[in-house]
Design an enzyme around this catalytic site. Sequence first.
Site, short mmCIF file in Angstrom:
data_model
loop_
_atom_site.label_atom_id
_atom_site.label_comp_id
_atom_site.label_asym_id
_atom_site.label_seq_id
_atom_site.Cartn_x
_atom_site.Cartn_y
_atom_site.Cartn_z
N LYS A 25 8.28 -1.37 -7.55
CA LYS A 25 7.59 -0.93 -8.71
C LYS A 25 7.21 0.46 -8.59
O LYS A 25 7.37 1.34 -9.48
CB LYS A 25 6.47 -1.91 -8.81
CG LYS A 25 5.62 -1.37 -9.91
CD LYS A 25 4.03 -2.23 -9.94
CE LYS A 25 3.37 -2.34 -8.82
NZ LYS A 25 2.13 -1.47 -9.21
N ASN A 26 6.58 0.66 -7.38
CA ASN A 26 5.74 2.01 -7.42
C ASN A 26 6.84 3.27 -7.19
O ASN A 26 6.37 4.19 -7.00
CB ASN A 26 4.58 1.92 -6.25
CG ASN A 26 3.57 0.95 -6.64
OD1 ASN A 26 3.42 0.56 -7.87
ND2 ASN A 26 2.75 0.75 -5.68
N CYS A 119 -10.77 0.86 -12.18
CA CYS A 119 -10.11 -0.59 -12.36
C CYS A 119 -10.78 -1.20 -11.32
O CYS A 119 -11.73 -1.09 -10.67
CB CYS A 119 -8.71 -0.64 -12.01
SG CYS A 119 -8.17 0.02 -10.60
N ARG A 124 -11.11 5.13 -8.73
CA ARG A 124 -9.85 5.79 -8.89
C ARG A 124 -9.73 6.99 -9.79
O ARG A 124 -9.42 7.26 -10.78
CB ARG A 124 -8.74 4.84 -9.65
CG ARG A 124 -8.73 3.62 -8.79
CD ARG A 124 -7.71 2.70 -9.30
NE ARG A 124 -6.49 3.20 -8.58
CZ ARG A 124 -5.36 2.29 -8.90
NH1 ARG A 124 -5.22 1.35 -9.46
NH2 ARG A 124 -4.06 2.85 -8.57
N ASP A 308 -2.04 -2.30 -0.04
CA ASP A 308 -1.46 -3.34 -1.10
C ASP A 308 -1.31 -4.56 -0.37
O ASP A 308 -0.78 -5.76 -0.87
CB ASP A 308 -0.34 -2.87 -1.69
CG ASP A 308 -0.52 -1.43 -2.85
OD1 ASP A 308 -1.78 -1.60 -3.09
OD2 ASP A 308 0.46 -1.04 -3.16
N ARG A 400 2.66 -8.22 -12.89
CA ARG A 400 2.71 -6.75 -12.82
C ARG A 400 3.35 -6.27 -11.53
O ARG A 400 3.67 -5.00 -11.68
CB ARG A 400 1.38 -6.14 -12.68
CG ARG A 400 0.15 -6.41 -13.90
CD ARG A 400 -1.17 -5.82 -13.85
NE ARG A 400 -0.74 -4.46 -14.30
CZ ARG A 400 -1.56 -3.71 -14.91
NH1 ARG A 400 -2.64 -4.03 -15.30
NH2 ARG A 400 -1.28 -2.24 -15.25
N1 EPU Z 1 -8.05 9.79 -4.98
C1 EPU Z 1 -8.78 10.80 -5.39
N2 EPU Z 1 -8.57 11.63 -6.25
C2 EPU Z 1 -7.42 11.68 -6.88
C3 EPU Z 1 -6.37 10.50 -6.52
C4 EPU Z 1 -6.80 9.67 -5.67
O1 EPU Z 1 -9.98 10.73 -4.68
O2 EPU Z 1 -7.18 12.40 -7.84
C5 EPU Z 1 -8.29 8.84 -3.92
C6 EPU Z 1 -8.29 7.21 -4.58
O3 EPU Z 1 -9.65 7.07 -5.27
C7 EPU Z 1 -7.93 6.51 -3.55
C8 EPU Z 1 -7.16 7.39 -2.60
O4 EPU Z 1 -7.16 8.62 -3.01
O5 EPU Z 1 -9.17 6.32 -2.45
C9 EPU Z 1 -5.69 6.90 -2.79
O6 EPU Z 1 -5.07 6.85 -4.13
P1 EPU Z 1 -3.85 7.14 -4.43
O7 EPU Z 1 -3.69 8.24 -5.37
O8 EPU Z 1 -2.94 7.32 -3.27
O9 EPU Z 1 -3.45 5.90 -5.15
P2 EPU Z 1 -2.43 5.80 -6.46
O10 EPU Z 1 -1.40 6.84 -6.69
O11 EPU Z 1 -3.53 5.65 -7.68
C10 EPU Z 1 -0.53 4.24 -5.74
C11 EPU Z 1 0.20 3.00 -5.93
C12 EPU Z 1 -1.26 1.76 -5.43
C13 EPU Z 1 -1.58 1.82 -4.06
C14 EPU Z 1 -2.01 3.09 -3.80
C15 EPU Z 1 -2.24 3.47 -2.19
C16 EPU Z 1 1.31 3.32 -7.71
C17 EPU Z 1 1.73 3.26 -9.12
N3 EPU Z 1 0.32 2.81 -7.47
O12 EPU Z 1 -1.90 4.38 -6.37
O13 EPU Z 1 -0.54 0.47 -5.86
O14 EPU Z 1 -2.44 0.99 -3.76
O15 EPU Z 1 -0.95 4.09 -3.98
O16 EPU Z 1 -1.00 3.12 -1.50
O17 EPU Z 1 2.18 3.97 -6.85
C18 EPU Z 1 -0.41 -1.79 -6.41
O18 EPU Z 1 0.74 -1.64 -6.57
O19 EPU Z 1 -1.02 -2.73 -6.40
C19 EPU Z 1 -1.25 -0.56 -6.17
C20 EPU Z 1 -2.51 -0.38 -6.68
#
Ligand code: EPU
Length: 422
Positions: A25-26, A119, A124, A308, A400
């Site tokens: 998915k990701n 969320c 986030r 995850d 999801r």
């Molecule tokens: N963060 C910031 N600022 C930003 C973006 C992120 O501070 O602008 C922080 C977040 O708050 C968090 C950390 O960085 O503490 C990591 O977040 P990241 O941006 O890496 O996560 P994401 O891209 O929002 C993806 C996956 C998540 C998975 C995380 C970590 C997708 C669609 N989602 O989220 O997947 O947990 O990376 O590996 O790729 C799931 O599939 O259940 C899921 C939540």
Amino acid sequence: MKALDRIAVEGGTPLEGTVRVHGAKNAALPILAATLLAEGVCVVEDVPDLQDIRVMVDILRALGASVDYSPPVVRVDARRISRTEVPEELMRQMRSSIFLMGPLLARYCHARVSRPGGCTIGSRPIDLHLKGLAALGASIDEVHGYIDCQTRRLHGAAIYLDTPSVGATENLMMAAVLAEGTTVIGNAAREPEIVDLANFLNRLGARVEGAGEDTLVISGVQGLIGGRYAIIPDRIVAGTLAIAVSMTGGDVTLENVRPNHLGAVLTKLREGGVEIETGRDIMRVRSDGKLRAVEQVRTAPYPGFPTDLQAPFMALLSVAPGMSIVAETVFEERFKHVSELCRMGANIRVDLRTAFVQGVPRLTGAVVQASDLRAGAALVLAGLVAEGTTVVEQAHHIDRGYQQFDEMLRGLGARVRRLSQS
Ligand code: EPU
């Protein structure tokens, strides 16, 4: 109607057999967003049939792309699109629509999205996405909860991410492929999904180097062509299944897996007493059900232990004799499954972002709530070893991230049923 979906699990059956893991998915979500960059038709294969994917397909259609979706194949023709604003009702259904900003800005010099809220797993923020796009030459206005970005043309820049965010790395990579000049992203995320996106973009004619390492170098090109691409297997689904087999004392062969994407998880499973044999894209997991506590599980960006899989692994630890310690360092509120596991008899104490799990001899079935998809999967896993019946409410969350989770487990002998109410 779907919100009333429940999954009922009768515990006590070891999982056995063979199962094929579906596409990630990701990886599929950013790759579908990236099809907006192409001036030709893109055919994406092994896309999982999941709710978030359907929302992404709806967004691409709402923007004016022509999309054929017959799972597991998505064909996108985004040669002409009619708008650069992501409709709010679709944006609200999926946080990851934030990474439509990069491709829209790169190709059409404008993007408007609504700011995603927090969320159930944490606040986030998206500051790293916005700072990076600004460094690439976008001007960003935020009014009434909308983020409006525009540019005359993006240009290369040196960007350093304060934390290796997966989404920000993807968004900025997609923005930079059509920017003028070279972009360097330091402290980039190194997840396999980042490598998959880079491989897809390079297939279309982009020049992305260093994916999988902490510095990405992207040389902007004039345009991208279409192409055909198959998504990598979902490492979180594979990991969840491996944990389920380990807990139930089963013997299962997983096909379409990349064991090298699961290094930290397999190390911890072996530490817990599980036997694992790996091939290039196959893995056999065997356990006699006699698990051992694991001293320390600490979630971290890849190649660390994936956040995850923290909840599913905690379900396992809750029945592993001894004391295990689980530290969640990625998301601040990702322990919502703890209270539900405790309803089933687990002995877990949380202190801020650390959980102390004292393994118990057995769990007992209960009615529990899935707060998000991984927490939901963890509760189903707990149900597989609990005495009696467990009913997981809000099971739509599980859909999801896991394509037909109940059916997948039934295929391995589990006694799992979906109860739908209208
Ligand atoms: N963060 C910031 N600022 C930003 C973006 C992120 O501070 O602008 C922080 C977040 O708050 C968090 C950390 O960085 O503490 C990591 O977040 P990241 O941006 O890496 O996560 P994401 O891209 O929002 C993806 C996956 C998540 C998975 C995380 C970590 C997708 C669609 N989602 O989220 O997947 O947990 O990376 O590996 O790729 C799931 O599939 O259940 C899921 C939540």
